[in-house]
Design a protein around this motif. Structure first.
Motif, PDB file in Angstrom:
ATOM      1  N   UNK A 112       3.151   4.362   3.117  1.00  0.00           N
ATOM      2  CA  UNK A 112       2.213   5.331   3.694  1.00  0.00           C
ATOM      3  C   UNK A 112       0.847   5.229   3.025  1.00  0.00           C
ATOM      4  N   UNK A 113       0.856   5.066   1.704  1.00  0.00           N
ATOM      5  CA  UNK A 113      -0.404   4.931   0.972  1.00  0.00           C
ATOM      6  C   UNK A 113      -1.137   3.658   1.378  1.00  0.00           C
ATOM      7  N   UNK A 114      -0.386   2.579   1.554  1.00  0.00           N
ATOM      8  CA  UNK A 114      -1.006   1.315   1.954  1.00  0.00           C
ATOM      9  C   UNK A 114      -1.637   1.426   3.335  1.00  0.00           C
ATOM     10  N   UNK A 115      -0.935   2.075   4.269  1.00  0.00           N
ATOM     11  CA  UNK A 115      -1.482   2.269   5.613  1.00  0.00           C
ATOM     12  C   UNK A 115      -2.745   3.124   5.560  1.00  0.00           C
ATOM     13  N   UNK A 167      -2.744   1.343  -5.005  1.00  0.00           N
ATOM     14  CA  UNK A 167      -1.773   1.074  -3.936  1.00  0.00           C
ATOM     15  C   UNK A 167      -1.215  -0.334  -4.076  1.00  0.00           C
ATOM     16  N   UNK A 168      -2.084  -1.290  -4.383  1.00  0.00           N
ATOM     17  CA  UNK A 168      -1.628  -2.670  -4.532  1.00  0.00           C
ATOM     18  C   UNK A 168      -0.607  -2.791  -5.661  1.00  0.00           C
ATOM     19  N   UNK A 169      -0.889  -2.157  -6.797  1.00  0.00           N
ATOM     20  CA  UNK A 169       0.044  -2.258  -7.932  1.00  0.00           C
ATOM     21  C   UNK A 169       1.400  -1.659  -7.589  1.00  0.00           C
ATOM     22  N   UNK A 170       1.413  -0.522  -6.884  1.00  0.00           N
ATOM     23  CA  UNK A 170       2.681   0.104  -6.505  1.00  0.00           C
ATOM     24  C   UNK A 170       3.462  -0.787  -5.538  1.00  0.00           C
ATOM     25  N   UNK A 171       2.770  -1.335  -4.547  1.00  0.00           N
ATOM     26  CA  UNK A 171       3.434  -2.196  -3.571  1.00  0.00           C
ATOM     27  C   UNK A 171       3.943  -3.460  -4.240  1.00  0.00           C
ATOM     28  N   UNK A 231     -12.278  -6.458   1.891  1.00  0.00           N
ATOM     29  CA  UNK A 231     -11.611  -6.274   0.585  1.00  0.00           C
ATOM     30  C   UNK A 231     -10.209  -5.699   0.683  1.00  0.00           C
ATOM     31  N   UNK A 232      -9.988  -4.723   1.568  1.00  0.00           N
ATOM     32  CA  UNK A 232      -8.660  -4.140   1.673  1.00  0.00           C
ATOM     33  C   UNK A 232      -7.637  -5.138   2.148  1.00  0.00           C
ATOM     34  N   UNK A 233      -7.976  -5.856   3.235  1.00  0.00           N
ATOM     35  CA  UNK A 233      -7.053  -6.858   3.761  1.00  0.00           C
ATOM     36  C   UNK A 233      -6.808  -7.966   2.737  1.00  0.00           C
ATOM     37  N   UNK A 234      -7.859  -8.365   2.026  1.00  0.00           N
ATOM     38  CA  UNK A 234      -7.728  -9.443   1.047  1.00  0.00           C
ATOM     39  C   UNK A 234      -6.760  -9.050  -0.068  1.00  0.00           C
ATOM     40  N   UNK A 235      -6.931  -7.839  -0.594  1.00  0.00           N
ATOM     41  CA  UNK A 235      -6.116  -7.430  -1.741  1.00  0.00           C
ATOM     42  C   UNK A 235      -4.671  -7.180  -1.335  1.00  0.00           C
ATOM     43  N   UNK A 236      -4.463  -6.448  -0.232  1.00  0.00           N
ATOM     44  CA  UNK A 236      -3.104  -6.071   0.157  1.00  0.00           C
ATOM     45  C   UNK A 236      -2.349  -7.201   0.838  1.00  0.00           C
ATOM     46  N   UNK A 237      -3.033  -8.304   1.122  1.00  0.00           N
ATOM     47  CA  UNK A 237      -2.332  -9.484   1.647  1.00  0.00           C
ATOM     48  C   UNK A 237      -2.243 -10.582   0.582  1.00  0.00           C
ATOM     49  N   UNK A 241       3.005 -11.283   0.634  1.00  0.00           N
ATOM     50  CA  UNK A 241       2.019 -11.190   1.700  1.00  0.00           C
ATOM     51  C   UNK A 241       2.673 -11.092   3.064  1.00  0.00           C
ATOM     52  N   UNK A 242       3.718 -11.894   3.289  1.00  0.00           N
ATOM     53  CA  UNK A 242       4.425 -11.839   4.571  1.00  0.00           C
ATOM     54  C   UNK A 242       5.170 -10.522   4.737  1.00  0.00           C
TER      55      UNK A 242
END
Length: 529
Positions: A222-225, A258-262, A119-125, A312-313
């Motif tokens: 930092x939050x994403x990591x 984190x996703x919304x901020x990024x 789920x983390x990789x899916x959402x943040x990518x 994503x890239x």
């Protein structure tokens, strides 16, 4: 350097919530309801790899500890270099030898080259619209080709040398102004890597006060990591129960925040690059310019290029580049400062090759610095930034080391254990760059053809950022060692430097490295002699 790492199996305090009886009861019901090919019938038909006994529900999760690469190495010593675990409900093959890694990443690479859907990789990518986490497919092949051409090809790496030189100049200036006082080296190196990657991605404005979003971006990154490194129940229980636990513990809400901020940050940057009134980049198009051009262009490829592709890239660019290269440089300096004779040897070699008439090392000097390159190689052997590489997943039933491995089995390649395997290395725990200049290790490299050294992986899923990461790491270390003499704070002996690791998305020194830089003055040294 090494692709964004990505599986951290440590169990933080949130895990205590998993032991609540209601959650365990739900997990037990889910485990009992699911029929898998790994059941008793399947076990009678398949010759599965060996592994340690499992607990109900948890499987082998409880055996991972705070530093999974170390725990898995210890388990592999008892159960073999191809070892089957069950992490929660997920069957996981752990390979810990050069031969087993060769089977996974070369002999059976086409069968073992996908990625698990977490789920983390899916959402943040952005739904796997990236390179690092996308499952193996025609889409992934086209995206990787595009990513390499636009960001990581030898032509691009050479063209980005201006960013490396500019950031190294700034680093030398900051350390020179320290005036012989102790500095926290990691902070300075991280700032350099952030500047290099940020300049290549966003252009020259990234390093100026005009880029008002830089500090905010650091906080979001930092939050994403941290979110990627944190424990997620759905990673190990990919069902409704895992999702429920992540909601209960707040993991899902944190990931979404984190996703919304990024996402908001990337939108601002893309909008700036789409602005027709924007001045032309001083050093030519940056990475986002290249991606925006593809976004605006109609093409007949399988990739319909959208904003989400760009985002994503970009998430790969920062999470896979800044931290990994910084970690490698800190480990290299820590190993050298513990060995004063080796530190003098590498410094004298650099200064003799470059000469005393320069302010710093230049890119054209790098091919002459053979011993420095061996120091970097030895650092990557002992301290791969991503010790378990990125997890793979089998696409179909496959044979590994004489064992049956069913489809959709997760695979972890323990690069840390492979680099310390006595079967491949003499005195494997000893930091000895000279090993690459003699005997059967002369010529061994990390380009994916020598499986006893795989800090960047190998095969189809090898880290595409290797060239950029290594070029930046070698160039920065060369200048740190040429421009400064280094010492420990007063009263501290070399043997007191702790080499204890701290877990996370990448493996850092647990104790920060504090050193005292003194600007090297060749004329003063010559007069004294």
């Amino acid at each position: 350097m090494a692709a964004v790492p990505v599986l951290d199996c440590s169990l933080p305090q949130q895990w205590q919530l998993m032991t609540l009886l209601p959650m365990l009861f739900l997990l037990l019901l889910a485990a009992a309801a699911r029929r898998r090919s790994w059941g008793r019938k399947g076990r009678r038909c398949l010759h599965l790899p060996p592994g340690p006994p499992r607990l109900p529900i948890l499987g082998n999760l409880h055996q991972l500890g705070a530093l999974p690469h170390q725990s898995l190495r210890d388990l592999a010593r008892r159960h073999g270099p191809a070892m089957l675990l069950r992490l929660g409900s997920v069957p996981t093959l752990v390979v810990s030898s050069a031969e087993a890694a060769r089977e996974v990443m070369k002999v059976r690479d086409v069968d073992c080259c996908s990625r698990p859907d977490t789920p983390g990789a899916r959402r943040l990518s952005y739904g796997h619209k990236d390179v690092a986490f996308a499952p193996y497919s025609e889409y992934w092949r086209e995206m990787r080709k595009l990513f390499v051409v636009e960001f990581l090809s030898a032509r691009r790496v050479e063209a980005s040398r201006y960013a490396r030189e500019a950031e190294v100049e700034k680093l030398i200036g900051r350390l020179s102004r320290a005036g012989g006082t102790p500095v926290l080296l990691e902070d300075h190196i991280f700032a350099l890597m952030d500047g290099v990657i940020g300049t290549v991605a966003f252009g020259n404005i990234y390093g100026t006060e005009q880029f008002a979003h830089r500090k905010h971006f650091h906080d979001v990154l930092d939050e994403a990591m941290s979110a990627k490194a944190g424990f997620s129940a759905e990673d190990y229980y990919p069902n409704a129960v895992g999702r429920l636990v992540d909601r209960f513990t707040g993991t899902a809400a944190r990931r979404e925040r984190v996703f919304r901020d990024l996402d908001a940050f990337f939108d601002v940057i893309i909008d700036q690059h789409l602005d027709p009134s924007r001045a032309a980049p001083e050093k030519g198009p940056d990475l986002i310019d290249a991606f925006v051009a593809l976004f605006m262009k109609e093409n007949g490829s399988v990739v319909s290029f959208t904003r989400d592709n760009i985002k994503g890239l970009l998430s790969n660019v920062f999470t896979a580049s800044v931290d990994t290269s910084s970690v490698t440089m800190v480990w290299a300096m820590a190993e050298l400062i513990r060995r004063p004779a080796m530190l003098r040897k590498v410094q004298e070699g650099i200064r003799a090759a470059v000469g005393d008439d320069k302010e710093r090392v230049h890119p054209d000097d790098m091919p002459k610095l053979r011993y420095l390159k061996m120091v970097v190689k030895e650092t990557l052997r002992l301290h791969p930034a991503v010790p378990l590489l990125l997890p793979r997943e089998t696409l179909r039933h496959v044979g590994i080391c004489g064992y049956d491995v069913p489809a959709r089995t997760r695979i972890l390649v323990n690069a840390w254990a492979i680099g310390r395997d006595p079967a491949s290395w003499d005195d494997p725990e000893e930091f000895d760059p000279g090993r690459f200049d003699q005997g059967n290790k002369d010529g061994v490299g990390f380009n994916g053809t020598h499986f006893e050294l795989v800090p960047f992986g190998a095969g189809r899923r090898m880290c595409p950022g290797m060239a950029l990461g290594v070029a930046t790491t070698e160039f920065t270390l060369a200048n740190l060692l040429y421009c400064f003499d280094w010492a420990l704070p007063e009263g501290m002996a070399p043997e007191e430097v702790s080499m204890e690791e701290a877990g996370g998305l990448t493996v850092h020194k647990k104790t920060p490295l504090v050193l005292v830089p003194t600007r090297y003055n060749p004329s003063a040294n010559n007069n004294a002699s």
